[in-house]
Design a protein around this motif. Structure first.
Motif, mmCIF file in Angstrom:
data_model
loop_
_atom_site.group_PDB
_atom_site.id
_atom_site.type_symbol
_atom_site.label_atom_id
_atom_site.label_comp_id
_atom_site.label_asym_id
_atom_site.label_seq_id
_atom_site.Cartn_x
_atom_site.Cartn_y
_atom_site.Cartn_z
ATOM 1 N N TYR A 139 -3.514 0.904 -16.630
ATOM 2 C CA TYR A 139 -4.157 1.228 -15.373
ATOM 3 C C TYR A 139 -5.668 1.379 -15.584
ATOM 4 C CZ TYR A 139 0.359 2.196 -13.216
ATOM 5 O OH TYR A 139 1.628 2.083 -12.709
ATOM 6 N N ARG B 194 -8.142 5.596 -7.124
ATOM 7 C CA ARG B 194 -6.789 5.669 -7.643
ATOM 8 C C ARG B 194 -6.639 4.845 -8.920
ATOM 9 N NH1 ARG B 194 -3.649 2.437 -3.030
ATOM 10 N NH2 ARG B 194 -5.616 2.592 -1.928
ATOM 11 N N PRO B 195 -5.669 5.170 -9.763
ATOM 12 C CA PRO B 195 -5.356 4.269 -10.883
ATOM 13 C C PRO B 195 -4.784 2.970 -10.323
ATOM 14 C CG PRO B 195 -4.376 6.454 -11.192
ATOM 15 C CD PRO B 195 -4.846 6.383 -9.776
ATOM 16 N N LEU C 173 6.724 7.650 -16.154
ATOM 17 C CA LEU C 173 5.737 7.053 -17.040
ATOM 18 C C LEU C 173 5.070 8.147 -17.871
ATOM 19 C CD1 LEU C 173 3.954 4.468 -14.706
ATOM 20 C CD2 LEU C 173 5.427 3.962 -16.648
ATOM 21 N N ALA D 5 4.673 1.283 -11.042
ATOM 22 C CA ALA D 5 4.299 2.281 -10.051
ATOM 23 C C ALA D 5 3.019 1.888 -9.324
ATOM 24 C CB ALA D 5 4.120 3.639 -10.711
ATOM 25 N N PHE D 6 3.039 2.042 -8.003
ATOM 26 C CA PHE D 6 1.860 1.808 -7.172
ATOM 27 C C PHE D 6 1.345 3.161 -6.695
ATOM 28 C CE2 PHE D 6 2.129 -2.783 -6.740
ATOM 29 C CZ PHE D 6 3.449 -3.027 -7.062
ATOM 30 N N PHE D 7 0.068 3.400 -6.899
ATOM 31 C CA PHE D 7 -0.514 4.685 -6.545
ATOM 32 C C PHE D 7 -1.214 4.632 -5.198
ATOM 33 C CE2 PHE D 7 -0.047 7.496 -10.164
ATOM 34 C CZ PHE D 7 0.249 6.638 -11.202
ATOM 35 N N GLY D 8 -1.128 5.740 -4.463
ATOM 36 C CA GLY D 8 -1.977 5.928 -3.310
ATOM 37 C C GLY D 8 -3.380 6.300 -3.750
ATOM 38 N N GLN D 9 -4.294 6.402 -2.782
ATOM 39 C CA GLN D 9 -5.694 6.672 -3.129
ATOM 40 C C GLN D 9 -5.957 8.134 -3.441
ATOM 41 O OE1 GLN D 9 -4.489 6.417 -0.110
ATOM 42 N NE2 GLN D 9 -5.912 7.077 1.482
ATOM 43 N N GLU E 104 0.807 -1.208 0.000
ATOM 44 C CA GLU E 104 0.000 0.000 0.000
ATOM 45 C C GLU E 104 0.843 1.261 0.000
ATOM 46 O OE1 GLU E 104 -3.697 -1.234 -0.508
ATOM 47 O OE2 GLU E 104 -3.439 0.799 0.239
ATOM 48 N N VAL E 105 0.317 2.236 -0.716
ATOM 49 C CA VAL E 105 0.810 3.602 -0.609
ATOM 50 C C VAL E 105 -0.316 4.385 0.067
ATOM 51 C CG1 VAL E 105 1.558 5.652 -1.849
ATOM 52 C CG2 VAL E 105 2.226 3.380 -2.679
#
Lengths: 115, 111
Positions: free
Chosen positions: B36, B43-44, B99, A104-108, A3-4
């Motif tokens: 995504y 979020r994506p 990206l 890349a992992f995104f936060g909400q 998680e982010v």
């Protein structure tokens, strides 16, 4: 933990206010990113930190000031924003910066409204 | 310069049909191509990705194909369901590590 985490989820601020957005990850990632996203548009890169050093600044106005206190934390300090700065602000992290390491992992996100 | 073009911008399909979204990139050095999915207000989320040493990758109802020569890559969703409705973004990596995103496709799956 994949998680982010971003805080706050929502923020309303006046044009004379100073506020900060926070982002945290515990995946051991060494690259962290701030993106800005307007409705129905793709995320727009603002800043990249690599190994806690600012690596990319996409010509962002100085009213946005990033900070990376340690490898797990990323802040975005906001001052004297304009209504057009209202957007979803996304934090992301990846293993490292560079070709081949950009999953890349995104936060909400933080939904920011400037009034 | 760096650029990713994505088509179509909107796509409406009947539940159970297939959906295809296409992207073209400009940087011949790009070697990582994620997709995504972003639901309204969320979020994506990475749904599938492909690296340049692979031509196709599948994950259940989702597949991605890559043609490095033509600099094209595509997302294929089979047996679409209403919960597939969302905005889909393709992306390609840049030598700086960032990206580059396409403009997005709004997919609507009608029950």
């Amino acid at each position: 933990d994949t998680e982010v985490t971003q805080t706050p989820k929502h923020l309303v601020m006046g044009m004379t206010n100073k506020k900060s957005l926070k982002c945290e990850q515990h995946m051991g990632h060494r690259a962290m990113y701030w993106y800005k996203q307007k409705a129905k548009k793709p995320p727009e890169l603002m800043f990249v930190y690599s190994y806690e050093k600012l690596s990319i600044n996409e010509s962002v106005p100085s009213r946005f000031s990033p900070e990376c206190p340690n490898s797990s934390l990323l802040n975005l300090h906001l001052h004297a924003l304009q209504p057009e700065d209202s957007a979803l602000y996304l934090c992301a992290s990846s293993q490292a910066q560079g070709m081949g390491n950009t999953e890349a992992f995104f936060g909400q996100g933080t939904r920011l409204t400037v009034v | 310069g760096e650029n990713v073009e994505q088509h179509p911008s909107t796509l409406s399909v009947q539940e159970g049909d297939s959906a295809v979204i296409k992207c073209t990139y400009s940087d011949s050095a790009s070697n990582y191509f994620p997709w995504y999915k972003q639901e309204l207000g969320k979020r994506p989320q990475l749904i599938i990705d492909i690296r340049s040493n692979v031509g196709e990758k599948k994950d259940q109802r989702i597949a991605v194909t890559l043609n490095k020569t033509a600099k094209h890559f595509s997302l294929h969703i089979t047996e679409t369901q209403p919960e597939d409705s969302a905005v889909y973004f393709c992306a390609a990596n840049h030598y700086t590590g960032k990206l580059i995103f396409g403009q997005g496709t709004t997919l609507q799956v009608k029950p």
